[in-house]
Design an enzyme around this catalytic site. Sequence first.
Site, PDB file in Angstrom:
ATOM      1  N   HIS A   1       0.791  -1.128   0.042  1.00  0.00           N
ATOM      2  CA  HIS A   1       0.075  -0.134  -0.112  1.00  0.00           C
ATOM      3  C   HIS A   1       0.804   1.255  -0.188  1.00  0.00           C
ATOM      4  O   HIS A   1       1.432   1.841   1.092  1.00  0.00           O
ATOM      5  CB  HIS A   1      -0.944   0.093   1.131  1.00  0.00           C
TER       6      HIS A   1
ATOM      7  N   HIS B   1       1.339   5.414  -2.215  1.00  0.00           N
ATOM      8  CA  HIS B   1       0.847   6.216  -3.306  1.00  0.00           C
ATOM      9  C   HIS B   1       2.160   6.876  -3.810  1.00  0.00           C
ATOM     10  O   HIS B   1       2.852   7.456  -3.152  1.00  0.00           O
ATOM     11  CB  HIS B   1       0.017   7.124  -2.447  1.00  0.00           C
ATOM     12  N   LEU B   2       2.293   6.606  -5.120  1.00  0.00           N
ATOM     13  CA  LEU B   2       3.651   6.821  -5.611  1.00  0.00           C
ATOM     14  C   LEU B   2       3.262   8.214  -6.558  1.00  0.00           C
ATOM     15  O   LEU B   2       4.305   8.744  -7.079  1.00  0.00           O
ATOM     16  CB  LEU B   2       4.187   5.699  -6.632  1.00  0.00           C
ATOM     17  N   ARG B   3       2.119   8.480  -6.740  1.00  0.00           N
ATOM     18  CA  ARG B   3       1.729  10.139  -7.169  1.00  0.00           C
ATOM     19  C   ARG B   3       2.032  10.179  -8.795  1.00  0.00           C
ATOM     20  O   ARG B   3       1.468  11.120  -9.220  1.00  0.00           O
ATOM     21  CB  ARG B   3       2.491  11.121  -6.636  1.00  0.00           C
TER      22      ARG B   3
ATOM     23  N   HIS C   1     -10.837   0.776   1.250  1.00  0.00           N
ATOM     24  CA  HIS C   1     -10.730   1.714   1.928  1.00  0.00           C
ATOM     25  C   HIS C   1     -11.879   1.893   2.958  1.00  0.00           C
ATOM     26  O   HIS C   1     -12.983   2.172   2.082  1.00  0.00           O
ATOM     27  CB  HIS C   1     -10.142   3.003   1.199  1.00  0.00           C
TER      28      HIS C   1
ATOM     29  N   ASP D   1       1.469   2.876   3.774  1.00  0.00           N
ATOM     30  CA  ASP D   1       0.443   3.701   3.343  1.00  0.00           C
ATOM     31  C   ASP D   1       1.096   5.155   2.973  1.00  0.00           C
ATOM     32  O   ASP D   1       0.830   6.383   3.343  1.00  0.00           O
ATOM     33  CB  ASP D   1      -0.662   3.998   4.363  1.00  0.00           C
TER      34      ASP D   1
ATOM     35  N   PHE E   1      -4.567  15.047   3.911  1.00  0.00           N
ATOM     36  CA  PHE E   1      -4.217  13.831   4.582  1.00  0.00           C
ATOM     37  C   PHE E   1      -3.044  12.822   4.039  1.00  0.00           C
ATOM     38  O   PHE E   1      -3.157  12.686   2.755  1.00  0.00           O
ATOM     39  CB  PHE E   1      -5.706  12.921   4.493  1.00  0.00           C
ATOM     40  N   GLY E   2      -2.103  12.611   4.946  1.00  0.00           N
ATOM     41  CA  GLY E   2      -1.102  11.389   4.596  1.00  0.00           C
ATOM     42  C   GLY E   2       0.008  11.632   4.893  1.00  0.00           C
ATOM     43  O   GLY E   2       0.502  12.969   5.356  1.00  0.00           O
TER      44      GLY E   2
HETATM   45  O1  DOR Z   1      -4.060   9.546   4.449  1.00  0.00           O
HETATM   46  C1  DOR Z   1      -4.451   9.287   3.202  1.00  0.00           C
HETATM   47  N1  DOR Z   1      -3.713   9.653   2.242  1.00  0.00           N
HETATM   48  N2  DOR Z   1      -5.423   8.422   3.164  1.00  0.00           N
HETATM   49  C2  DOR Z   1      -5.957   7.667   2.092  1.00  0.00           C
HETATM   50  O2  DOR Z   1      -6.745   7.066   2.270  1.00  0.00           O
HETATM   51  C3  DOR Z   1      -5.192   8.524   0.746  1.00  0.00           C
HETATM   52  C4  DOR Z   1      -3.881   8.895   1.163  1.00  0.00           C
HETATM   53  C5  DOR Z   1      -3.282   9.863   0.034  1.00  0.00           C
HETATM   54  O3  DOR Z   1      -3.578   9.488  -1.148  1.00  0.00           O
HETATM   55  O4  DOR Z   1      -2.903  10.884   0.166  1.00  0.00           O
HETATM   56 ZN    ZN Z   2      -3.864   4.570   0.928  1.00  0.00          ZN
END
Ligand code: DOR
Ligand code: ZN
Length: 424
Positions: A60, A62-64, A179, A305, A323-324
């Site tokens: 899991h 997120h490589l953007r 999710h 994550d 968020f993240g």
């Molecule tokens: O904190 C988070 N960031 N939760 C998510 O479900 C998505 C992620 C993001 O892509 O930034």
């Molecule tokens: Zn995620």
Amino acid sequence: MSILIKNGRVIDPANKIDAILDIFIQDDKISRVAKDIQTQAETIIDAGNKIVAPGIVDMHAHLREPGREDKETIASATAAAAKGGVTTVLAMPNTQPAMDCSKSVELLQGIINKDAKINVRICGTLTKGRLGQELSDIAALKKIGARALSDDGCSVDNDALMLEALKQAKLAGLLVICHCEDKKLSQKGVINLGFNSTRLGLRGISNESEYKRVSRDIELAEKCGASVHIAHVSCGESVDIIAAAKKKKIKVTCETAPHYFSLTQDALLEYDTNMKMNPPLRSKEDLAAIKQGLKDGTIDAIASDHAPHTENEKDIEFERAEFGVVGLETELSAGITELINQQILDWPELIQKFCLNPARILGIDRGSLTAGSFADVVIISDQLSWTVNKSTLVSKSKNSPFLGRCLKGLVDYTICNGTIAYQR
Ligand code: DOR
Ligand code: ZN
């Protein structure tokens, strides 16, 4: 190419190995794992007093790329991953464009082929544009090589559509990663609902918004016999629901992320946006439940994550910040610090959660040191400590919740497909 790794403590849960051994790598494969291997090799690594394990399979992240190369790219993310001991990563599909069709997956695969320093597998979306309205062409995503499906960042609210997605995923032989968030319950929340949210004057996200959706997704999976994987479990009730489902032999697996077993909502008292993620940091009781779930096997896997965001998106008012948090470079050290050192897990158990279980859940031939398999290996100095700081993070984004914290364990080498991808 050949590499001989000498005298390490080799930990390979797939083969029930935990012993001082040598590993001989020839080309991209593990050739032998044995005591005192006498052979010529182009590279010899002394792993005395070090841990030698399969490379981490992070299911899991997120490589953007494509779309938000200002936050991260395949090149920067995979360099960060290699530094963190990760050799395979599942790229989450909330890119721009989202990974909802063959064309987008092909575009990303092209970038991966060109730039990736480790193995990158692609997760497709469940619905077009992740909008929860219309299913993606699941058969086409499978055909083009997607490994799993998820609308991560969002949950599919429509029960009938989610059931249909699960049925089609089952037909295609793809895992669905959920999710779990009911946005009607979590709406506009930014931190955990509780005393702190009231005290800080911030809207709260209840445990209920997560665990009710965990229940629903498990129920739908049971109905059609599909496999579901619950992403980033953060609260005790979710752990209980998943444990009960596993007892009933429903095909459910789950992961948590290092921040949920390392930090609580109290980390937010200074409005630090590097502590803001979704789901949010919860109570200390929830943290204890996550640790217990890891210990008793309810929680199968640990995943980062990894969610990079730019300073412009983080260094602003708490409510407006994204968020993240980034996590590829700290996940293993957080695991050693919080789980090994606190005797929640032993080494083979930790390696199982980081490597073997995620590989099995994704159905990929990684996460072990079996002779003949791909040579993805991490060598770790488990006694060394380091302090996390922005200047040493390789990721393009620096939004780590561990900044300033001293963590245990440093990666010395990451070997991916028989090639040294990172060396300290
Ligand atoms: O904190 C988070 N960031 N939760 C998510 O479900 C998505 C992620 C993001 O892509 O930034
Ligand atoms: Zn995620």
